[in-house]
Scaffold this motif. Structure first.
Motif, PDB file in Angstrom:
ATOM      1  N   GLU A 147       0.933  -1.187  -0.031  1.00  0.00           N
ATOM      2  CA  GLU A 147       0.036   0.003  -0.005  1.00  0.00           C
ATOM      3  C   GLU A 147       0.850   1.310  -0.006  1.00  0.00           C
ATOM      4  OE1 GLU A 147      -4.329  -1.083   1.910  1.00  0.00           O
ATOM      5  OE2 GLU A 147      -3.004  -0.295   3.224  1.00  0.00           O
ATOM      6  N   GLY A 148       0.398   2.127  -0.773  1.00  0.00           N
ATOM      7  CA  GLY A 148       1.237   3.395  -0.995  1.00  0.00           C
ATOM      8  C   GLY A 148       2.435   3.393  -1.868  1.00  0.00           C
ATOM      9  N   THR A 193      -0.575   4.195  -8.467  1.00  0.00           N
ATOM     10  CA  THR A 193      -0.176   3.822  -7.120  1.00  0.00           C
ATOM     11  C   THR A 193      -1.309   3.167  -6.481  1.00  0.00           C
ATOM     12  OG1 THR A 193       1.107   6.145  -6.838  1.00  0.00           O
ATOM     13  CG2 THR A 193       0.152   5.163  -4.948  1.00  0.00           C
ATOM     14  N   GLU A 206      -3.288   2.558  -3.752  1.00  0.00           N
ATOM     15  CA  GLU A 206      -3.615   3.284  -2.412  1.00  0.00           C
ATOM     16  C   GLU A 206      -4.236   2.336  -1.321  1.00  0.00           C
ATOM     17  OE1 GLU A 206      -5.837   6.857  -3.418  1.00  0.00           O
ATOM     18  OE2 GLU A 206      -3.722   7.659  -3.343  1.00  0.00           O
ATOM     19  N   LYS A 261      -4.431   4.691  -8.109  1.00  0.00           N
ATOM     20  CA  LYS A 261      -4.609   6.316  -8.517  1.00  0.00           C
ATOM     21  C   LYS A 261      -3.522   6.552  -9.515  1.00  0.00           C
ATOM     22  CE  LYS A 261      -6.953   9.166  -6.070  1.00  0.00           C
ATOM     23  NZ  LYS A 261      -7.474   9.996  -5.013  1.00  0.00           N
ATOM     24  N   SER A 286      -9.055   7.776 -10.060  1.00  0.00           N
ATOM     25  CA  SER A 286      -8.904   6.603  -9.177  1.00  0.00           C
ATOM     26  C   SER A 286      -9.589   5.129 -10.278  1.00  0.00           C
ATOM     27  CB  SER A 286     -10.078   6.561  -7.979  1.00  0.00           C
ATOM     28  OG  SER A 286      -9.447   7.573  -7.311  1.00  0.00           O
TER      29      SER A 286
END
Length: 290
Positions: free
Chosen positions: A19-20, A60, A62, A76, A81
């Motif tokens: 994540e991220g 990315t 998210e 995203k 999105s």
């Protein structure tokens, strides 16, 4: 086939690692390309392989979310999105490694079909031995109608009432109770393994018509299903053949199963019997389950 607990375990393992992070590039296997060229959408759905690779570049990750037996990668890029929807099928597995040689088992290394290279340098690898899984890139969930028909999560407050309402509908009355509890539009995430276990705990024959299961039994059955699913989540899922966590480890729930795959009933010692219900082999005890 991985059911709710196994998919939940994959998501929990992946979240803190990916994540991220951003996808630098995607590489699909020649098997995927060849299947698409032959008119078969193996693994990648609703997109040409080359287009799929290009679309995911720069996305990315998210958030990861499990919904029933699906994994939603919420993505995203440039303020927009998207969602990458994954179903593990029968033998799908995810790994996060620095090199594909770090994947422990040869059978998974031989059947890698998608490598997501992250900007952090790690490889997010999707392997699928039988290729029944899917990767579907969409703008929003509503673009894929089957995702809108799923029952609430079994642990949600409204799930029990939804289950009772659905299972009482006339179209389910003559169907075997096992077929009904494996229907994702009645209860989410309960497949063959946990349906078998739950019905054994309730002493209900898997072929019993749903209309003959009284309301009180249905409510208790729903509660038992939730308890079995939670026990499996806590045990890391069931590794019957090809399920693995993202680091290649097996679950332990298979050691707790009381009926699935058993030759003898662990309660009364009777030889178990089996029958096919909704295309799945259903094992049961003819003495305990009526």
């Amino acid at each position: 086939m991985p059911e709710l607990p196994e998919v939940e375990g994959v998501v929990r393992d992946l979240r803190p690692i990916i994540e991220g992070k951003t996808i630098a590039s995607v590489t699909l296997s020649q098997t995927v390309y060849a299947a698409h060229e032959a008119g078969k959408q193996a693994i990648v759905k609703n997109a040409a392989p080359q287009h799929f690779e290009q679309m995911l570049q720069g996305m990315t990750i998210e958030q990861l979310q499990r919904r029933s037996k699906y994994i939603f990668f919420h993505l995203k890029k440039d303020g927009e999105s998207y969602v990458l929807v994954n179903h593990l099928g029968m033998t799908g597995a995810w790994f996060v490694v620095n090199d594909v040689l770090d994947i422990k088992e040869d059978k998974f290394r031989k059947h890698i079909h998608a490598i997501f290279t992250l900007t952090s340098g790690e490889l997010l690898v999707y392997s699928d031995i039988r290729r029944f899984g899917e990767l579907r890139f969409i703008k929003e969930i509503a673009e894929h109608a089957p995702l809108l028909k799923m029952a609430p999560e079994p642990f949600d407050a409204e799930a029990s009432d939804f289950f009772l309402t659905q299972s009482n509908k006339p179209r389910f009355a003559k169907k075997a109770i096992k077929e009904v509890i494996m229907d994702g539009q009645v209860i989410s995430g309960c497949g063959n393994i946990y349906a078998t276990e739950s019905l054994f705990k309730m002493k209900i024959h898997p072929a019993k018509p749903t209309s003959e299961v009284v309301q009180e039994q249905k409510l208790e059955l729903f509660q038992v299903i939730c308890a079995v699913l939670q026990e499996s989540i806590d045990s890391g899922g069931s590794t019957i053949s090809d399920y693995r966590s993202i680091n290649g480890d097996a679950g332990t729930m298979q050691h707790r199963l009381k009926m699935y795959g058993k030759k003898q009933c662990l309660t009364c010692g009777t030889t178990t019997e089996s029958m096919v219900i909704a295309g799945r082999t259903s094992t049961y005890c003819p003495q305990c389950q009526k």
